[in-house]
Scaffold this motif. Structure first.
Motif, PDB file in Angstrom:
ATOM      1  N   MET A 139       0.828  -1.201   0.000  1.00  0.00           N
ATOM      2  CA  MET A 139       0.000   0.000   0.000  1.00  0.00           C
ATOM      3  C   MET A 139       0.867   1.257   0.000  1.00  0.00           C
ATOM      4  N   ILE A 192       0.921   4.218  -2.901  1.00  0.00           N
ATOM      5  CA  ILE A 192       0.682   5.633  -2.597  1.00  0.00           C
ATOM      6  C   ILE A 192       1.861   6.484  -3.063  1.00  0.00           C
ATOM      7  N   ARG A 193       3.075   6.009  -2.805  1.00  0.00           N
ATOM      8  CA  ARG A 193       4.279   6.767  -3.199  1.00  0.00           C
ATOM      9  C   ARG A 193       4.341   6.948  -4.719  1.00  0.00           C
ATOM     10  N   ASP A 217      -4.204   5.907  -6.619  1.00  0.00           N
ATOM     11  CA  ASP A 217      -5.255   6.240  -5.666  1.00  0.00           C
ATOM     12  C   ASP A 217      -5.384   5.070  -4.694  1.00  0.00           C
ATOM     13  N   PRO A 218      -5.206   5.290  -3.379  1.00  0.00           N
ATOM     14  CA  PRO A 218      -5.162   4.157  -2.451  1.00  0.00           C
ATOM     15  C   PRO A 218      -6.458   3.359  -2.396  1.00  0.00           C
ATOM     16  N   GLN A 264       5.677   5.683   5.992  1.00  0.00           N
ATOM     17  CA  GLN A 264       5.287   7.095   5.993  1.00  0.00           C
ATOM     18  C   GLN A 264       6.420   7.968   6.544  1.00  0.00           C
ATOM     19  N   ILE A 284       4.910   9.863   2.712  1.00  0.00           N
ATOM     20  CA  ILE A 284       3.650   9.637   2.000  1.00  0.00           C
ATOM     21  C   ILE A 284       2.461  10.055   2.871  1.00  0.00           C
ATOM     22  N   LEU A 336      -1.271   9.352   4.265  1.00  0.00           N
ATOM     23  CA  LEU A 336      -2.189   8.215   4.413  1.00  0.00           C
ATOM     24  C   LEU A 336      -3.608   8.735   4.309  1.00  0.00           C
ATOM     25  N   PRO A 337      -4.467   8.019   3.591  1.00  0.00           N
ATOM     26  CA  PRO A 337      -5.787   8.570   3.250  1.00  0.00           C
ATOM     27  C   PRO A 337      -6.664   8.880   4.453  1.00  0.00           C
TER      28      PRO A 337
END
Length: 300
Positions: free
Chosen positions: A189, A193-194, A198-199, A286, A291, A293-294
């Motif tokens: 994941m 994201i990196r 789209d997560p 992270q 990154i 996180l949503p």
């Protein structure tokens, strides 16, 4: 049957309430006032110390953190072994090394008690519904005496052998898989994201395709929502993957993936996330890469 459940945490509370629903006279034991009050509100009896369980208790289910807590709850100064009925059964469900399971079984048997090496899986939800999986080993007499409790808390009981230690072995192997699966789910994941995916779409694609795993589907759903309330905490896998390494060392058996996963959980714990849900091992990536996180709230 008179039953005591020691440890009213995420799984212990569910197991204790499942025993109540099955009609077992159940006492829940926990140091926390709030946990005891919750169990009493559900119709059970409660105590703060294992030494306070009812005299003549026929079965004790231990859902504590590790072997040390199990030993203290049974045989320590405030232990419950002396309050159990002769021939009562200890159902030991903490994750521990096979050597510890065998040692505690011998101590119980020396006191005239039966011992079932019975680690569990399923998390808080399965515990609450009485549908845990139990990986058990012990004598036929121990299984027979424990049967009413097993019927109450589990939908699947694996009878793995007639000697304690086999259940613990299978649980340690299971935790190798679980810990590595969580760590690699977080890594995947984080990489997505990196790279700009789209997560939520990434999650939807993976969970509909061959790369999916139960842990990815379950844990990354919580990451998407920012829900880090611990059903199973980061620190649990610091401990359990340590047990994997310990067992492997004794067998001169390499476990490189488990060892790397343990380092990632250890890093997350060192960053202050040890009590967060274990999928939030993603905080390591992270911290390294920045990154978003949503589920995180914007700062400022």
């Amino acid at each position: 049957m008179n039953v005591a459940v020691i440890g009213l945490g995420a799984m212990g509370m569910g197991a204790a309430k499942s025993c109540l629903r099955a009609g077992l006279a159940t006492t829940g034991c926990d140091l926390r006032d709030s946990a005891r009050a919750d169990f009493v509100a559900a119709g059970g009896a409660a105590c703060a110390s294992p030494a306070e369980i009812p005299q003549g208790t026929e079965a004790v289910l231990l859902l504590v953190v590790n072997a040390a807590q199990t030993e203290a709850a049974l045989f320590g100064e405030a232990g419950c072994a002396g309050r159990m009925a002769p021939g009562g059964v200890v159902i030991s469900s903490a994750t521990m090394s096979p050597d510890d399971a065998r040692r505690l079984a011998a101590a119980a048997e020396a006191r005239g008690l039966l011992y079932l090496d019975a680690p569990v899986s399923g998390g808080a939800a399965k515990a609450a519904s009485g549908e845990m999986t139990v990986m058990a080993s012990g004598s036929a007499a121990a299984f027979e005496r424990a049967q009413p409790v097993l019927d109450a808390v589990a939908s699947k009981v694996w009878r793995l052998g007639d000697t304690p230690g086999i259940g613990a072995t299978v649980k340690v192997v299971h935790q190798l898989l679980a810990g590595v699966h969580i760590a690699v789910a977080a890594e995947a994941m984080a990489l997505g994201i990196r790279a700009g995916a789209d997560p939520r779409q990434l999650y939807d694609v993976v969970t509909s395709a061959a790369g999916n795993s139960w842990m990815f589907e379950n844990r990354m759903a919580r990451v998407l929502e920012g829900d880090d309330a611990p059903r199973s905490a980061v620190d649990i896998f610091v401990k359990d993957l340590g047990l994997v390494a310990e067992m492997a060392r004794g067998l001169n058996h390499p476990v490189p993936l488990a060892s790397q996963a343990q380092q990632l959980f250890t890093a997350a714990s060192a960053m202050g996330h040890g009590r967060a849900d274990d999928g939030f091992v993603i905080r390591v990536w992270q911290a390294l890469t920045g990154i978003p996180l949503p589920g995180d709230k914007p700062k400022g």
